[in-house]
Design a protein around this motif. Structure first.
Motif, PDB file in Angstrom:
ATOM      1  N   VAL A 186       1.242  -1.334   0.036  1.00  0.00           N
ATOM      2  CA  VAL A 186       0.262  -0.121  -0.047  1.00  0.00           C
ATOM      3  C   VAL A 186       0.442   0.973   0.314  1.00  0.00           C
ATOM      4  O   VAL A 186       0.178   2.532  -0.503  1.00  0.00           O
ATOM      5  N   LEU A 187       2.020   1.281   1.104  1.00  0.00           N
ATOM      6  CA  LEU A 187       2.369   2.213   1.106  1.00  0.00           C
ATOM      7  C   LEU A 187       3.364   2.695  -0.830  1.00  0.00           C
ATOM      8  O   LEU A 187       3.666   3.633  -1.132  1.00  0.00           O
ATOM      9  N   LYS A 188       4.144   1.808  -1.166  1.00  0.00           N
ATOM     10  CA  LYS A 188       4.504   1.762  -2.487  1.00  0.00           C
ATOM     11  C   LYS A 188       3.507   2.630  -3.388  1.00  0.00           C
ATOM     12  O   LYS A 188       3.849   3.174  -4.080  1.00  0.00           O
ATOM     13  N   ALA A 189       2.481   2.052  -3.003  1.00  0.00           N
ATOM     14  CA  ALA A 189       1.274   1.965  -4.248  1.00  0.00           C
ATOM     15  C   ALA A 189       1.147   4.132  -3.914  1.00  0.00           C
ATOM     16  O   ALA A 189       1.175   4.700  -5.872  1.00  0.00           O
ATOM     17  N   ALA A 190       1.584   4.407  -2.595  1.00  0.00           N
ATOM     18  CA  ALA A 190       1.421   5.740  -2.871  1.00  0.00           C
ATOM     19  C   ALA A 190       2.116   6.246  -3.348  1.00  0.00           C
ATOM     20  O   ALA A 190       1.955   7.782  -3.953  1.00  0.00           O
ATOM     21  N   TYR A 191       3.809   5.655  -2.456  1.00  0.00           N
ATOM     22  CA  TYR A 191       4.501   6.415  -3.076  1.00  0.00           C
ATOM     23  C   TYR A 191       4.381   7.159  -4.854  1.00  0.00           C
ATOM     24  O   TYR A 191       4.589   7.766  -5.413  1.00  0.00           O
ATOM     25  N   ALA A 192       4.335   5.810  -5.392  1.00  0.00           N
ATOM     26  CA  ALA A 192       4.068   5.641  -7.057  1.00  0.00           C
ATOM     27  C   ALA A 192       3.275   7.137  -7.142  1.00  0.00           C
ATOM     28  O   ALA A 192       3.739   7.319  -8.525  1.00  0.00           O
ATOM     29  N   HIS A 193       1.874   6.888  -7.009  1.00  0.00           N
ATOM     30  CA  HIS A 193       0.861   8.167  -7.273  1.00  0.00           C
ATOM     31  C   HIS A 193       1.882   9.234  -7.323  1.00  0.00           C
ATOM     32  O   HIS A 193       2.160  10.014  -6.629  1.00  0.00           O
ATOM     33  N   GLN A 194       1.271  10.087  -8.270  1.00  0.00           N
ATOM     34  CA  GLN A 194       1.882  11.895  -8.376  1.00  0.00           C
ATOM     35  C   GLN A 194       0.138  12.574  -7.802  1.00  0.00           C
ATOM     36  O   GLN A 194      -0.662  12.317  -8.435  1.00  0.00           O
ATOM     37  N   GLY A 195       0.649  12.791  -6.351  1.00  0.00           N
ATOM     38  CA  GLY A 195      -0.135  13.358  -6.489  1.00  0.00           C
ATOM     39  C   GLY A 195      -0.971  13.632  -5.019  1.00  0.00           C
ATOM     40  O   GLY A 195       0.472  12.781  -4.764  1.00  0.00           O
ATOM     41  N   THR A 196      -1.250  13.573  -3.881  1.00  0.00           N
ATOM     42  CA  THR A 196      -1.608  13.639  -2.453  1.00  0.00           C
ATOM     43  C   THR A 196      -2.555  11.999  -2.613  1.00  0.00           C
ATOM     44  O   THR A 196      -3.118  12.013  -3.108  1.00  0.00           O
ATOM     45  N   ALA A 197      -1.388  11.561  -1.924  1.00  0.00           N
ATOM     46  CA  ALA A 197      -2.013   9.916  -1.666  1.00  0.00           C
ATOM     47  C   ALA A 197      -2.215   9.720  -0.555  1.00  0.00           C
ATOM     48  O   ALA A 197      -1.420  10.004   0.251  1.00  0.00           O
ATOM     49  N   PHE A 198      -3.397   9.224  -0.005  1.00  0.00           N
ATOM     50  CA  PHE A 198      -4.060   9.226   1.269  1.00  0.00           C
ATOM     51  C   PHE A 198      -4.277   8.137   1.636  1.00  0.00           C
ATOM     52  O   PHE A 198      -4.548   7.496   0.974  1.00  0.00           O
ATOM     53  N   CYS A 199      -3.563   8.169   2.925  1.00  0.00           N
ATOM     54  CA  CYS A 199      -3.799   6.328   3.510  1.00  0.00           C
ATOM     55  C   CYS A 199      -3.838   6.439   4.755  1.00  0.00           C
ATOM     56  O   CYS A 199      -3.426   6.852   5.716  1.00  0.00           O
ATOM     57  N   GLU A 200      -5.369   5.815   4.999  1.00  0.00           N
ATOM     58  CA  GLU A 200      -5.793   5.906   6.628  1.00  0.00           C
ATOM     59  C   GLU A 200      -5.170   4.317   6.640  1.00  0.00           C
ATOM     60  O   GLU A 200      -5.422   2.818   5.986  1.00  0.00           O
ATOM     61  N   ILE A 201      -4.533   4.054   8.038  1.00  0.00           N
ATOM     62  CA  ILE A 201      -3.581   3.166   8.274  1.00  0.00           C
ATOM     63  C   ILE A 201      -4.525   2.476   9.912  1.00  0.00           C
ATOM     64  O   ILE A 201      -4.540   3.341  10.618  1.00  0.00           O
ATOM     65  N   PHE A 202      -4.882   1.547   9.549  1.00  0.00           N
ATOM     66  CA  PHE A 202      -5.839   1.177  11.639  1.00  0.00           C
ATOM     67  C   PHE A 202      -5.552   0.632  12.502  1.00  0.00           C
ATOM     68  O   PHE A 202      -4.078  -0.138  11.836  1.00  0.00           O
ATOM     69  N   GLN A 203      -4.608   1.038  13.269  1.00  0.00           N
ATOM     70  CA  GLN A 203      -3.685   1.399  14.539  1.00  0.00           C
ATOM     71  C   GLN A 203      -4.648   0.657  15.495  1.00  0.00           C
ATOM     72  O   GLN A 203      -4.691   1.568  15.940  1.00  0.00           O
ATOM     73  N   ASN A 204      -3.969  -0.679  16.218  1.00  0.00           N
ATOM     74  CA  ASN A 204      -4.155  -0.671  17.254  1.00  0.00           C
ATOM     75  C   ASN A 204      -3.468   0.560  18.358  1.00  0.00           C
ATOM     76  O   ASN A 204      -2.313   0.176  18.697  1.00  0.00           O
TER      77      ASN A 204
END
Length: 341
Positions: A186-204
């Protein structure tokens, strides 16, 4: 221009000498390790990488990455990140934030970052609680959440981070889980995107909201309650025995059984389809699985590239003259005054 050719690094190269100070068992440790594993795989350079955070448990992150970093003020990481990117567009800018930091005091800044489409990555750690300030309910806390600020249970309708991002005009929206092996992809795909890449990470949050995500994040529940989407692949889960179909009459998704591997009735994931993305992030958990992975990815021109192009056009053919700039408009001269005792 500096040579920004990718270099070979190891996850260890991205670790600092700072003591990592989160509660033992906190999901932030897993996210930190996932990011440190991601950096070598994307060919990032430590001297060309900046982590920007606001306030909260997640915002300690820049101290633990062997890169440049800014630990800013509550909710304002997007503003600082925008300044960094405009000052040096070649930098890789990552924003680290939490559900309280990004969606309460920082909601306005987050919205404008997304609609502007600055070329950066946003990692929103969602633990559905204020961990740093001792467990008050947050914008994403569920109805009924008991906390020091809601002793009788929260009556607020919680914010949905991915729905918020899509509504703000985000061009990339993804979800991950702190301890899941797929977080790196998921992080690699976000980095490859040109623009704001928004990633919600469920964190305990093991202290103040432990196991709130267990119904879909815990290993015994994962197979039947997680739907990892993949562009061009059918939307199936539960070991391929169930899938998502589109109910044309209701204009909504519905869960269908898959018999003998026949997925002809199941929708195929199209990450460029904004309407599908809205439906996936709005699925009520319990009736539906939790959609994870790259839910929406449809690039558009970035804010920083537009600003750079506009400035280049405005300055084309002009010779810089600082004195002329300072002297234009209304000016006056202060004469030396006699010394009076």
């Amino acid at each position: 221009m500096n040579d920004m050719t990718p270099i070979a690094t190891k996850p260890k190269d991205w670790e600092t000498d700072q003591e990592v100070r989160w509660c033992p068992g906190c999901g932030d440790y897993a996210i930190l390790k996932a990011v440190q594993r991601t950096m070598p795989e994307i060919g990032a350079r430590p001297e060309n990488t900046v982590f920007v955070s606001g306030i909260g448990c997640s915002s300690r992150f820049p101290y633990y990455m062997e890169t440049y970093g800014f630990h800013t003020i509550h909710g304002r990481a997007p503003a600082v990140a925008t300044g960094i990117k405009l000052a040096n567009p070649e930098l890789d800018v990552w924003i680290i934030t939490g559900d309280g930091d990004a969606l309460s005091i920082g909601g306005n800044h987050t919205m404008h970052l997304l609609r502007r489409n600055l070329n950066c990555q946003v990692l929103l750690f969602n633990n559905e609680i204020y961990g740093l300030t001792k467990g008050q309910y947050s914008p994403t806390s569920r109805v009924g959440t008991r906390s020091p600020s809601t002793p009788l249970g929260s009556i607020d309708t919680p914010a949905n981070p991915c729905a918020f991002a899509l509504g703000s005009g985000a061009r990339f929206v993804a979800r991950g889980i702190d301890i899941h092996k797929n977080l790196v992809s998921v992080l690699k795909a976000a980095y490859a995107h040109q623009g704001t890449a928004f990633c919600e990470i469920f964190q305990n949050c093991i202290v103040y909201n432990d196991d709130v995500f267990a119904p879909f994040a815990a290993k015994p529940n994962a197979a039947t309650s997680q739907l990892w989407v993949e562009h061009g692949a059918p939307l199936v889960f539960a070991g391929g025995t169930k899938g998502l179909a589109f109910d044309a009459a209701a204009l909504a998704l519905t869960v269908v059984d898959i018999v003998d591997g026949d997925t002809s009735a199941v929708m195929t994931h199209d990450q460029t389809n904004r309407s599908l993305a809205h439906m996936l992030v709005d699925m009520p958990f319990g009736e539906f699985p939790m959609a994870l992975g790259v839910i929406y990815d449809d690039p558009a021109p970035t804010f920083d590239s537009a600003v750079i192009a506009q400035n280049a056009q405005a300055s084309a053919g002009k010779k810089p003259d600082l004195q002329k700039l300072l002297s234009q408009g209304q000016t006056w001269q202060v004469e030396k005054q006699p010394h009076v005792i």
